[in-house]
Design an enzyme around this catalytic site. Structure first.
Site, PDB file in Angstrom:
ATOM      1  N   GLU A   1      -8.974 -10.433  -8.478  1.00 29.54           N
ATOM      2  CA  GLU A   1      -8.074  -9.295  -8.277  1.00 29.54           C
ATOM      3  C   GLU A   1      -6.922  -9.329  -9.288  1.00 29.54           C
ATOM      4  O   GLU A   1      -6.550  -8.288  -9.845  1.00 29.54           O
ATOM      5  CB  GLU A   1      -7.563  -9.297  -6.827  1.00 29.54           C
TER       6      GLU A   1
ATOM      7  N   ASN B   1      -2.220  -0.089   6.565  1.00 29.56           N
ATOM      8  CA  ASN B   1      -1.717  -1.318   7.180  1.00 29.56           C
ATOM      9  C   ASN B   1      -0.736  -2.080   6.267  1.00 29.56           C
ATOM     10  O   ASN B   1      -0.628  -3.296   6.343  1.00 29.56           O
ATOM     11  CB  ASN B   1      -2.887  -2.204   7.640  1.00 29.56           C
TER      12      ASN B   1
ATOM     13  N   HIS C   1      -1.996  -5.629   1.258  1.00 32.69           N
ATOM     14  CA  HIS C   1      -3.244  -6.362   1.018  1.00 32.69           C
ATOM     15  C   HIS C   1      -2.917  -7.824   0.731  1.00 32.69           C
ATOM     16  O   HIS C   1      -1.898  -8.119   0.104  1.00 32.69           O
ATOM     17  CB  HIS C   1      -3.963  -5.763  -0.208  1.00 32.69           C
TER      18      HIS C   1
ATOM     19  N   TYR D   1     -12.131  -2.450  -4.129  1.00 26.76           N
ATOM     20  CA  TYR D   1     -12.706  -2.560  -2.788  1.00 26.76           C
ATOM     21  C   TYR D   1     -14.235  -2.533  -2.801  1.00 26.76           C
ATOM     22  O   TYR D   1     -14.858  -2.195  -1.786  1.00 26.76           O
ATOM     23  CB  TYR D   1     -12.155  -1.446  -1.889  1.00 26.76           C
TER      24      TYR D   1
ATOM     25  N   LYS E   1       0.825  -1.216   0.000  1.00 25.91           N
ATOM     26  CA  LYS E   1       0.000   0.000   0.000  1.00 25.91           C
ATOM     27  C   LYS E   1       0.862   1.270   0.000  1.00 25.91           C
ATOM     28  O   LYS E   1       2.064   1.226   0.277  1.00 25.91           O
ATOM     29  CB  LYS E   1      -0.949  -0.054   1.202  1.00 25.91           C
TER      30      LYS E   1
HETATM   31  P1  IDP Z   1      -8.152  -7.047   5.165  1.00 18.36           P
HETATM   32  O1  IDP Z   1      -7.316  -6.129   4.293  1.00 18.36           O
HETATM   33  O2  IDP Z   1      -7.390  -7.547   6.370  1.00 18.36           O
HETATM   34  O3  IDP Z   1      -8.805  -8.174   4.378  1.00 18.36           O
HETATM   35  P2  IDP Z   1     -10.767  -5.780   5.193  1.00 18.36           P
HETATM   36  O4  IDP Z   1     -11.751  -5.869   6.289  1.00 18.36           O
HETATM   37  O5  IDP Z   1     -11.045  -6.536   3.916  1.00 18.36           O
HETATM   38  O6  IDP Z   1      -9.331  -6.165   5.779  1.00 18.36           O
HETATM   39  O7  IDP Z   1     -10.599  -4.224   4.839  1.00 18.36           O
HETATM   40  C1  IDP Z   1      -9.948  -3.816   3.656  1.00 18.36           C
HETATM   41  C2  IDP Z   1      -9.046  -2.654   3.996  1.00 18.36           C
HETATM   42  O8  IDP Z   1      -9.847  -1.559   4.432  1.00 18.36           O
HETATM   43  C3  IDP Z   1      -8.077  -2.901   5.154  1.00 18.36           C
HETATM   44  O9  IDP Z   1      -6.902  -3.570   4.752  1.00 18.36           O
HETATM   45  C4  IDP Z   1      -7.795  -1.491   5.627  1.00 18.36           C
HETATM   46  O10 IDP Z   1      -6.844  -0.823   4.769  1.00 18.36           O
HETATM   47  C5  IDP Z   1      -9.155  -0.821   5.443  1.00 18.36           C
HETATM   48  N1  IDP Z   1      -9.949  -0.868   6.672  1.00 18.36           N
HETATM   49  C6  IDP Z   1     -10.559  -1.951   7.209  1.00 18.36           C
HETATM   50  N2  IDP Z   1     -11.214  -1.628   8.346  1.00 18.36           N
HETATM   51  C7  IDP Z   1     -11.021  -0.293   8.505  1.00 18.36           C
HETATM   52  C8  IDP Z   1     -11.457   0.656   9.520  1.00 18.36           C
HETATM   53  O11 IDP Z   1     -12.144   0.320  10.481  1.00 18.36           O
HETATM   54  N3  IDP Z   1     -11.030   1.958   9.347  1.00 18.36           N
HETATM   55  C9  IDP Z   1     -10.261   2.354   8.293  1.00 18.36           C
HETATM   56  N4  IDP Z   1      -9.846   1.500   7.344  1.00 18.36           N
HETATM   57  C10 IDP Z   1     -10.214   0.192   7.441  1.00 18.36           C
HETATM   58 MG    MG Z   2     -10.243  -8.135   2.879  1.00 11.82          MG
END
Ligand code: IDP
Ligand code: MG
Length: 139
Positions: free
Chosen positions: A128, A114, A117, A51, A11
């Site tokens: 994807e 974070n 992905h 997304y 990212k």
């Molecule tokens: P993942 O990447 O671990 O699969 P997902 O729930 O699919 O997590 O969420 C996709 C992305 O959305 C996350 O990697 C993160 O960058 C962002 N995200 C998820 N939850 C939150 C939140 O509560 N606040 C802000 N960004 C979030």
């Molecule tokens: Mg996810």
């Protein structure tokens, strides 16, 4: 049977802060091979498609904006039980709860930023990869 291919994206903040080499190395060291690898700048249209499952979540618009702030590094990678073993390597979504030896534990800055992905199913990995790579970019 679990598939051998998954999709990953380093990212914006992790790329901008110079962590690409270390992250790509961790992926290799964990036994994955690269089938496709490139740097791209996401557009809002592409990020929204990528997304789409999160379109009704409160963080969606912010996430789309963030993903377009600067380039990302995308890869199709292969390894045994690819989706699950790669999700184990990257760690929990929130870097605060990710184990310290995972990619998110090391390089994640916040739940949004974070670091990386990883696809959550064989089906989504295939979708994807098809969205981001042309056939001739995969080896
Ligand atoms: P993942 O990447 O671990 O699969 P997902 O729930 O699919 O997590 O969420 C996709 C992305 O959305 C996350 O990697 C993160 O960058 C962002 N995200 C998820 N939850 C939150 C939140 O509560 N606040 C802000 N960004 C979030
Ligand atoms: Mg996810």
């Amino acid at each position: 049977m679990a598939g051998k291919i998954t999709f990953t994206m380093i990212k914006p903040n992790a790329v901008k802060n110079g962590h690409c080499g270390s992250i790509l190395h961790m992926i290799n060291a964990a036994g994955f091979c690269y089938k496709g690898l490139k740097m791209i700048k996401m557009t809002p249209g592409l990020a929204k498609k990528f997304y789409a499952v999160h379109k009704d979540r409160p963080f969606f618009n912010d996430l789309v904006d963030y993903m377009c702030t600067s380039p990302v590094v995308v890869a199709a990678i292969s390894g045994d039980n690819a989706v699950e073993s790669f999700r184990n390597l990257i760690g929990a979504t929130d870097p605060k709860t990710a184990a310290p030896d995972t990619i998110r534990g090391k390089y994640g800055e916040s739940i949004q930023m974070n670091a990386i992905h990883g696809s959550d199913s064989d089906e989504n990995a295939a979708k994807e990869i098809a969205l981001i790579f042309k056939d001739e970019e995969l080896f």
